[in-house]
Design an enzyme around this catalytic site. Structure first.
Site, short mmCIF file in Angstrom:
data_model
loop_
_atom_site.label_atom_id
_atom_site.label_comp_id
_atom_site.label_asym_id
_atom_site.label_seq_id
_atom_site.Cartn_x
_atom_site.Cartn_y
_atom_site.Cartn_z
N ASN A 9 12.57 -47.51 -37.04
CA ASN A 9 11.73 -47.69 -35.86
C ASN A 9 11.44 -49.19 -35.74
O ASN A 9 10.67 -49.74 -36.50
CB ASN A 9 10.42 -46.89 -36.04
CG ASN A 9 9.44 -47.13 -34.92
OD1 ASN A 9 9.77 -47.75 -33.90
ND2 ASN A 9 8.23 -46.63 -35.08
N LYS A 11 9.91 -50.70 -33.45
CA LYS A 11 8.62 -50.98 -32.78
C LYS A 11 8.82 -52.07 -31.72
O LYS A 11 9.89 -52.15 -31.13
CB LYS A 11 7.56 -51.33 -33.82
CG LYS A 11 7.48 -50.26 -34.92
CD LYS A 11 6.29 -50.39 -35.84
CE LYS A 11 6.33 -49.27 -36.87
NZ LYS A 11 5.16 -49.26 -37.76
N HIS A 94 3.93 -41.20 -32.58
CA HIS A 94 3.71 -42.22 -33.61
C HIS A 94 2.22 -42.60 -33.63
O HIS A 94 1.57 -42.65 -32.59
CB HIS A 94 4.58 -43.46 -33.33
CG HIS A 94 4.62 -44.37 -34.52
ND1 HIS A 94 3.60 -45.24 -34.81
CD2 HIS A 94 5.53 -44.50 -35.51
CE1 HIS A 94 3.89 -45.88 -35.93
NE2 HIS A 94 5.06 -45.45 -36.38
N GLU A 96 0.80 -45.32 -33.85
CA GLU A 96 0.44 -46.47 -33.00
C GLU A 96 0.28 -46.03 -31.54
O GLU A 96 -0.54 -46.57 -30.81
CB GLU A 96 1.50 -47.57 -33.16
CG GLU A 96 1.37 -48.23 -34.53
CD GLU A 96 2.68 -48.71 -35.15
OE1 GLU A 96 3.67 -48.86 -34.42
OE2 GLU A 96 2.70 -48.90 -36.38
N GLU A 166 3.71 -39.60 -41.56
CA GLU A 166 3.43 -41.03 -41.77
C GLU A 166 1.93 -41.21 -42.00
O GLU A 166 1.17 -41.29 -41.02
CB GLU A 166 3.87 -41.84 -40.55
CG GLU A 166 5.36 -41.77 -40.27
CD GLU A 166 5.84 -42.98 -39.50
OE1 GLU A 166 6.74 -43.68 -40.00
OE2 GLU A 166 5.31 -43.27 -38.40
N GLY A 172 2.91 -50.26 -42.64
CA GLY A 172 2.85 -51.71 -42.52
C GLY A 172 1.89 -52.35 -43.50
O GLY A 172 1.56 -53.53 -43.38
N SER A 212 5.78 -47.90 -45.34
CA SER A 212 6.16 -48.89 -46.36
C SER A 212 7.31 -48.45 -47.26
O SER A 212 7.32 -48.74 -48.46
CB SER A 212 4.94 -49.29 -47.19
OG SER A 212 3.96 -49.90 -46.36
#
Ligand code: 13P
Length: 249
Positions: A9, A11, A94, A96, A166, A172, A212
């Site tokens: 991904n 992003k 996701h 985000e 996730e 991240g 990660s």
């Protein structure tokens, strides 16, 4: 048998020149594993990526789509538009998107329906935030995210659904779930699916781990029986690192 999948991904990274350079690097890689490989560039780079990779076995997928077919939704992109540039798989849900763009379970259920109606595959993401993990509520949170967005579907739909756990606290941050934490949650997810749809369907759904994942930890995470692959953020922006992860199976 369920598939092993490694999806990158990207992003909101890589303009056109950077995309072309990473695509060139990806084409030089050698795959030694049997995993299915996917990359998800930004909307503006989907078509060039699709063109560049169509003779390879790397699938180009989208990071998001709208649920409507077309119309007055300024700034949005529909499933038909994605399909018209060769895209057959879309990431939905996701964290985000949930956090910064207010995507609720209800909106996600509509997006999942729209993608499946187009015959697309969905990589459906979910996961708990740190507070939920600290209060040991992670299973309840994950169960609700899955139920609310997916459990209206019939069993056949799961042929086109890939799940991606996730944990938000591991995205991240450099902090991964331990392989045992990932396995425990993936087994719980499979049990949740089995309770609703039966063991046969639950056994066939690929469940990816994201957060990660790096070349140094991929092999151990992927060795767990209910971890069928990874959804990779930062490490997917470098072809060597990404293929080290792809080849960790
Ligand atoms: P990182 O691999 O950068 O933690 O990102 C994970 C992720 O969000 C993939 O969708």
């Amino acid at each position: 048998m369920r598939k092993n999948i490694v999806a990158g991904n990207w992003k909101m990274n890589n303009d056109l020149a950077q995309t072309e350079s990473l695509l060139t690097d990806l084409k030089k890689q050698t795959q030694t594993s049997i995993a299915e490989v996917m990359i998800a560039p930004a909307f503006t780079n989907l078509y060039p990526a699709f063109q560049a990779l169509k003779s390879t076995n790397i699938e180009v997928i989208a990071q998001n789509m709208h649920f409507a077919e077309n119309g007055a939704y300024t700034g949005e992109v529909s499933g038909s538009m994605l399909k018209s540039v060769g895209i057959e798989t879309v990431i939905l849900g996701h964290s985000e998107r949930r956090e910064y763009f207010n995507e609720t379970d209800e909106i996600l259920a509509k997006k999942v329906d729209a993608a499946l109606a187009k015959g697309m595959r969905v990589v459906f993401c979910f996961g708990e935030v740190l507070e939920d993990r600290k209060s040991n509520n992670q299973e309840k949170i994950v169960e609700n995210q899955i139920k609310n967005a997916l459990f209206h579907l019939g069993p056949a739909a799961f042929q086109n659904i890939i799940l991606a756990y996730e944990p938000v606290w591991a995205i991240g941050t450099g902090e991964t779930a331990s392989p045992e934490q990932a396995q425990d949650m993936h087994a719980f997810i499979r049990k949740t699916l089995a309770t609703k749809y039966g063991a046969d369907i639950a056994e066939e759904v690929s469940i990816l781990y994201g957060g990660s994942v790096k070349p140094a930890n991929a092999e151990e995470i992927f060795s767990k029986p209910d971890v069928d692959g990874g959804l990779i953020g930062g490490a997917s922006l470098n072809a060597d690192d990404f293929f080290a992860i792809v080849n960790a199976f």
